[in-house]
Design an enzyme around this catalytic site. Sequence first.
Site, short mmCIF file in Angstrom:
data_model
loop_
_atom_site.label_atom_id
_atom_site.label_comp_id
_atom_site.label_asym_id
_atom_site.label_seq_id
_atom_site.Cartn_x
_atom_site.Cartn_y
_atom_site.Cartn_z
N SER A 129 0.83 -1.22 0.00
CA SER A 129 0.00 0.00 0.00
C SER A 129 0.86 1.26 0.00
O SER A 129 0.37 2.34 -0.34
CB SER A 129 -0.96 0.01 1.20
N HIS A 130 2.14 1.15 0.36
CA HIS A 130 3.03 2.31 0.34
C HIS A 130 4.29 2.03 -0.46
O HIS A 130 5.34 2.61 -0.22
CB HIS A 130 3.34 2.79 1.77
N ALA A 188 -1.22 2.95 11.04
CA ALA A 188 -2.26 3.97 11.05
C ALA A 188 -3.07 3.82 12.34
O ALA A 188 -3.16 2.72 12.90
CB ALA A 188 -3.18 3.76 9.84
N GLU A 194 -4.60 0.64 1.70
CA GLU A 194 -5.00 -0.77 1.66
C GLU A 194 -6.43 -0.89 1.11
O GLU A 194 -6.73 -1.78 0.31
CB GLU A 194 -4.90 -1.34 3.07
#
Length: 331
Positions: A41-42, A174, A182
């Site tokens: 996701s990153h 998070a 995500e």
Amino acid sequence: MTLDALRELARAKLRAAGLAGDHADAVAETMVAGERDGCASHGIYRLLVADRSIRAGVVVPDAVPQVSEPKAGLVRVDGRGGFAQLAFERGMPLLVEKARANGIAALALNNVVHFAALWPEVEILAEQGLVALAFTPSHAWVAPAGGTKPVFGTNPIAFGWPRPGREPFVFDFATSAVARGEIELHRREGRAIPDDWGVDPEGRSTTDAKAVLDGAMRTFGGHKGSALAAMVELLAGPLIADMTSAESIAADAGRGGSPIGGELILAIDPAGFLGDAVQAHLERAEAMFAAIEGQGARLPSQRRYAARARSLTEGVTIPSALYADIMAIGV
Ligand code: NDP
Ligand code: PYC
């Protein structure tokens, strides 16, 4: 792809998207690190996100970060509207110097655009023997516990602890049930999400990723995550004269860019309290890590370091649909 090939692709695409060379190099490094460590996701997916911010005019592509020292223990970097990576790179040496001189120091990044994970920053500080904490708000996407309307960002908290002769202990997550990235990946791939990640625009639980992106995400751990999300807003917003997540999304004005605002990074030199006894006390910390691993539980960052070791020898696999979207950047 090999990591070198991925880095070259990322740099080339960021330059093609209009980013100045020093920013492109710093931003590419953080995306490659994410992909290398199995943080999809990153990882390289963020090229699409960065490109969107550049095209939307949310980020200043050739910003020159300005470093200042408001107090003996404080560093401020005005990112002048650029991505956060170069601002961090420019401020970090002074943060380390001040942490060593004073025992503790803080770095405020102001006026930056943030799309990234925080672990690369606390990890590099911990590799230099410092204990590190990092916080940043994002856009107001997350409802407080007990509510259904977005107030908080996904507001990550990252922590790094130095370990003698091995990789640092690092966690980074998070304060929402999951990172928004995500949920975006689930939407891209047409996959359902767990029904406790968020609510639709009417406040109803749903497994539809798009409905949650349009509605509100939930915090993790109910009221506890909600309070931590509020803390991140305060520490990396009003405390450093920068935006809250609500202000950031208002400033975006529907352009769809990454969050705009600040980040707070704290660095503590263990020698400040411990003097010559640093090694002895770091060994006591090792006993705690051993007690965790000794019962089959894993440490945060263990999966990431294992993914890193694999990627360094085997390279990484980019999904073909993502690769095609990346190749279209700047064309
Ligand atoms: P996760 O919920 O996946 O949690 C990640 C952290 O928890 C990692 O440190 C991970 O270690 C650790 N962890 C996960 N599972 C276990 C386990 N079973 N046992 C021990 N440790 C575990 O991440 P999020 O979705 O909350 O966040 C992902 C990323 O998104 C973060 O890097 C964050 O910085 C980024 N983000 C950035 C934002 C921004 O505004 N810039 C906003 C929100 C998120 P490991 O990596 O080894 O699995
Ligand atoms: O995944 O929530 C997220 C996020 C926001 C900003 C960067 N990542």
